[in-house]
Design a protein around this motif. Sequence first.
Motif, mmCIF file in Angstrom:
data_model
loop_
_atom_site.group_PDB
_atom_site.id
_atom_site.type_symbol
_atom_site.label_atom_id
_atom_site.label_comp_id
_atom_site.label_asym_id
_atom_site.label_seq_id
_atom_site.Cartn_x
_atom_site.Cartn_y
_atom_site.Cartn_z
ATOM 1 N N ARG A 33 0.617 -1.428 -0.058
ATOM 2 C CA ARG A 33 -0.003 -0.005 0.015
ATOM 3 C C ARG A 33 0.732 1.191 -0.128
ATOM 4 N NH1 ARG A 33 -2.903 2.308 -0.737
ATOM 5 N NH2 ARG A 33 -4.500 3.114 0.723
ATOM 6 N N HIS A 37 1.858 4.125 -6.802
ATOM 7 C CA HIS A 37 0.537 3.856 -7.511
ATOM 8 C C HIS A 37 0.755 4.017 -8.857
ATOM 9 C CE1 HIS A 37 -3.476 5.591 -8.677
ATOM 10 N NE2 HIS A 37 -3.745 4.479 -8.692
ATOM 11 N N TYR A 60 -0.169 -1.128 -7.973
ATOM 12 C CA TYR A 60 1.042 -0.629 -7.507
ATOM 13 C C TYR A 60 2.340 -1.383 -7.957
ATOM 14 C CZ TYR A 60 -2.621 1.037 -4.447
ATOM 15 O OH TYR A 60 -3.660 1.678 -3.901
ATOM 16 N N ASP A 83 -4.631 -4.499 -7.192
ATOM 17 C CA ASP A 83 -5.626 -4.378 -5.708
ATOM 18 C C ASP A 83 -6.902 -3.976 -6.200
ATOM 19 O OD1 ASP A 83 -6.570 -4.017 -3.046
ATOM 20 O OD2 ASP A 83 -5.229 -2.370 -2.658
ATOM 21 N N ARG A 99 -12.415 -5.021 -0.223
ATOM 22 C CA ARG A 99 -11.551 -5.654 -1.074
ATOM 23 C C ARG A 99 -12.202 -6.639 -1.814
ATOM 24 N NH1 ARG A 99 -7.238 -4.452 1.458
ATOM 25 N NH2 ARG A 99 -6.598 -2.764 0.173
ATOM 26 N N TRP B 157 -7.086 7.212 5.862
ATOM 27 C CA TRP B 157 -6.438 5.896 5.363
ATOM 28 C C TRP B 157 -7.289 4.706 5.479
ATOM 29 C CZ3 TRP B 157 -2.107 5.419 2.593
ATOM 30 C CH2 TRP B 157 -1.664 4.073 2.600
ATOM 31 N N ASP B 159 -6.532 0.602 4.669
ATOM 32 C CA ASP B 159 -5.714 -0.740 4.542
ATOM 33 C C ASP B 159 -5.758 -0.931 2.969
ATOM 34 O OD1 ASP B 159 -4.696 -0.398 6.967
ATOM 35 O OD2 ASP B 159 -6.455 -1.651 7.804
#
Lengths: 159, 159
Positions: A33, A37, A60, A83, A99, B157, B159
């Motif tokens: 993370r 990017h 990424y 991601d 996610r 932010w 994750d």
Amino acid sequence: MKLLSVSALLVATLVLPQITLGDDLIDYPDGYRLWAHVKSMTIHENHPLQNPFLGIHHVYANARALNGMKTGRFADGSMLVFDQLKSQSAEGASVEGDRVLIGVMVKDDQRFPKTNGWGYEAWKGDSRSERLVKDQGVSCHGCHTQRKSNDYVFSQWRD
Amino acid sequence: MKLLSVSALLVATLVLPQITLGDDLIDYPDGYRLWAHVKSMTIHENHPLQNPFLGIHHVYANARALNGMKTGRFADGSMLVFDQLKSQSAEGASVEGDRVLIGVMVKDDQRFPKTNGWGYEAWKGDSRSERLVKDQGVSCHGCHTQRKSNDYVFSQWRD
């Protein structure tokens, strides 16, 4: 061509966890993370790759992969992360949801000779143990082969 | 609340370049493309903030700002970038187009006392000279005030 870049990092296979292969298992990409990017893209429900790529995905690159993007050749140790998050649309905006999966490509000529030096793996949702690639990345790589001229990587750095 | 986060970094004012203010000019955030990618969001044509925020935007944080996101207090030198690109949709996918603008928030309690220590600026497209904030960030900050409890920062932010 740009739209095809989705087929991107995985032609994944969201089926069964792969058989444990000992040293062949690819490590979870801790810390990705905070990597660079590269770009983002959203796949909608009428896209041919919506299964399994529905949603927004961010790509990424670790430092070695970033260098590879500029040269077109990726050194051993290069890693890219795909991601993928749900895209939630309401009131005229689309925001990031949970996610869906994260996928990785890792370059190691010695470990992955059958797939031109690239290893592929994916993890379901936020899991670090539920692996999704069952065929040692052969199907992933089958799609990436069309990008042979860029060392099998779809994404390109944008300023 | 999440959808409101768009009003985010700018309530910008895409009108005239601001008057040159000497030392008060905020520097272009060189290298921000390698900062931590905080989150992304897409604003569609039916969103109340479509002018000027139509498209996809990515938020980036420098190291100090990243720390601030975890503590809710941003130290001097914290910088956030709002990087807005056109969103181009075709064939079931939305990809990134040209840059619309980049906006910044920079924390410096001495320089920006009127706006609770935050300075605001934006540059049009890929320009490093065409500035878009004309009121020393007063209108930007007017919207950010609703996030006083998080030191005036909308983004959080993930994750």
